[in-house]
Design an enzyme around this catalytic site. Structure first.
Site, PDB file in Angstrom:
ATOM      1  CB  CYS A   1      -6.198  -0.045  -9.429  1.00 36.64           C
ATOM      2  SG  CYS A   1      -6.785   0.074  -7.782  1.00 36.64           S
TER       3      CYS A   1
ATOM      4  CG  MET B   1      -1.536   1.506  -3.453  1.00 32.65           C
ATOM      5  SD  MET B   1      -0.127   1.965  -2.133  1.00 32.65           S
ATOM      6  CE  MET B   1       1.457   1.536  -2.808  1.00 32.65           C
TER       7      MET B   1
END
Length: 396
Positions: A104, A318
């Site tokens: 992430c 993201m």
């Protein structure tokens, strides 16, 4: 009937970029969860509140979106010249699994501050005032990340005036550099091509083929042109997430791209690999109103990008996909580069549903293979809550 009481585990709830997650120090986890396996996965699912057939995660810390169904485990690094080992777990919302296949990028910005405040960084490296480069080993993808954390009066500075589209309030700026972000052994383009004619069912696109750039940088990502799917690239979440047929279409595209990239051996495997690859669609710059009502002007951006995560259109972008965007844009001839106008470039500003973001990457051709030295973007991070997570003692 006797019931096993809850246990409590030290934890911190943090925002990093446009994501939120529950952070743990490895040695604070119950012994059975300190090693990879079913116990760890079951514990993290219970913490987040999954699997939840209602898809709300009411009985856990998750927020019922891919951006908020996240967990992080940190420990002192076992790698030379690194401060901390960072393991990221993307928890499925409605299914019983944790996806460990990628990173992430947004939460990477929170890893540095958490590592400092948790004592995982040598205190002699932390100035009284200034910036400390926290050297992170991203254990999921075996890559280095450098997180530049501001320090004021010997403590992590969290407040500031840096604004990030997709985050309501300003905070301190945290530049994040992803070193050699190609996934695997430098295989930026797993098919060997900058653009492929990806074969897909005709219910995805008429004719059964679509131009796609499939790249492993930051996170494996499949880029296609918005126009080839009948979109403009200015779509907001509801236009995609409110259309079940569109979501199914993107998932089919994602599965076929994953197979072509060699990430799965059969199309059926895609269902148990929700976190990677991502799928995104791009378009030349155009003005639009972001989800906040902010006007994004065409002459202030280089291209439009919309990306899906865990089966839904992301509310912003993201962090790892932003790395993929920067990397693909820096290489002439990719779908992303062409949408941005083509030519050589080392940075782009792209429009996403919440606004815009500038990212940079340096690409070079070495012995016939493309190499990305690093990709850089600025995020922010903040502790939201710290203390103990409580879970039923028999949940793992």
């Amino acid at each position: 009937m006797a019931h096993i009481p809850q246990i409590r585990i030290p934890a911190t709830y943090m925002r990093g970029g446009t994501s939120k997650g529950v952070f743990f120090t490895l040695t604070d986890l119950p012994e059975a969860a300190q090693v990879p396996g079913k116990a760890r996965d079951r514990l993290l699912m219970r913490v987040i509140g999954s699997p939840d057939p209602y898809q709300k995660q009411i009985d856990g810390m998750g927020g019922a979106t891919s951006s908020t169904s996240k967990t992080v485990i940190l420990s002192k690094s076992e790698q030379p010249d690194h401060d901390v080992d960072y393991l990221f777990g993307q928890v499925s919302i409605d299914k019983a699994f944790v996806d460990w296949s990628g990173n992430c990028g947004n939460l990477s910005a929170a890893v540095g501050p958490f590592a400092i405040t948790s004592g995982l960084v040598d205190p002699t490296r932390i100035p009284e005032n200034g910036v400390v480069d926290v050297r992170i080993w991203q254990a999921n993808i075996q890559k280095t990340i450098i997180c530049q954390v501001p320090i004021t009066d010997g403590m992590v500075q969290e407040t500031g005036d840096f604004e990030l589209d997709g985050v309501t309030f300003p905070a301190a700026e945290v530049p994040v550099a992803f070193k050699d972000p190609a996934d695997g052994e430098g295989a930026i383009f797993p098919t060997g091509n900058l653009v492929d004619d990806l074969e897909v069912p005709t219910d995805v696109v008429a004719g059964g083929t679509i131009k796609a750039t499939m790249i492993n940088a930051g996170i494996p990502t499949i880029f296609v042109n918005a126009a080839d799917l009948g979109y403009t690239g200015t779509e907001l979440q509801e236009a995609i997430n409110g259309d079940p047929l569109a979501l199914a279409r993107f998932e089919t595209l994602r599965a076929h791209g994953a197979l072509k990239m060699g990430l799965i051996q059969s199309l059926e495997e895609a269902a148990s690999r929700q976190h990677t690859p991502k799928v995104a669609f791009v378009a030349p710059p155009s003005g639009y109103s972001a989800s906040s009502g902010k006007e994004v002007e065409a002459d202030k951006i280089d291209l439009l990008v919309r990306a899906l995560s865990m089966g839904k259109l992301h509310h912003a972008m993201m962090g790892t996909a932003a790395v993929a965007i920067a990397s693909a844009a820096s290489i002439e001839g990719t779908v992303v580069n062409l949408a941005a106008g083509g030519g050589k470039r080392n940075a782009v500003t792209f429009g996403h549903p919440s606004g815009s973001l500038r990212v940079g990457a340096e690409a070079s051709l070495v012995e016939g293979r493309w190499v990305i030295d690093q990709a850089v973007m600025s995020r922010s991070a903040r502790v939201l809550m710290e203390g103990w997570i409580r879970v039923p003692g028999d949940s793992f």
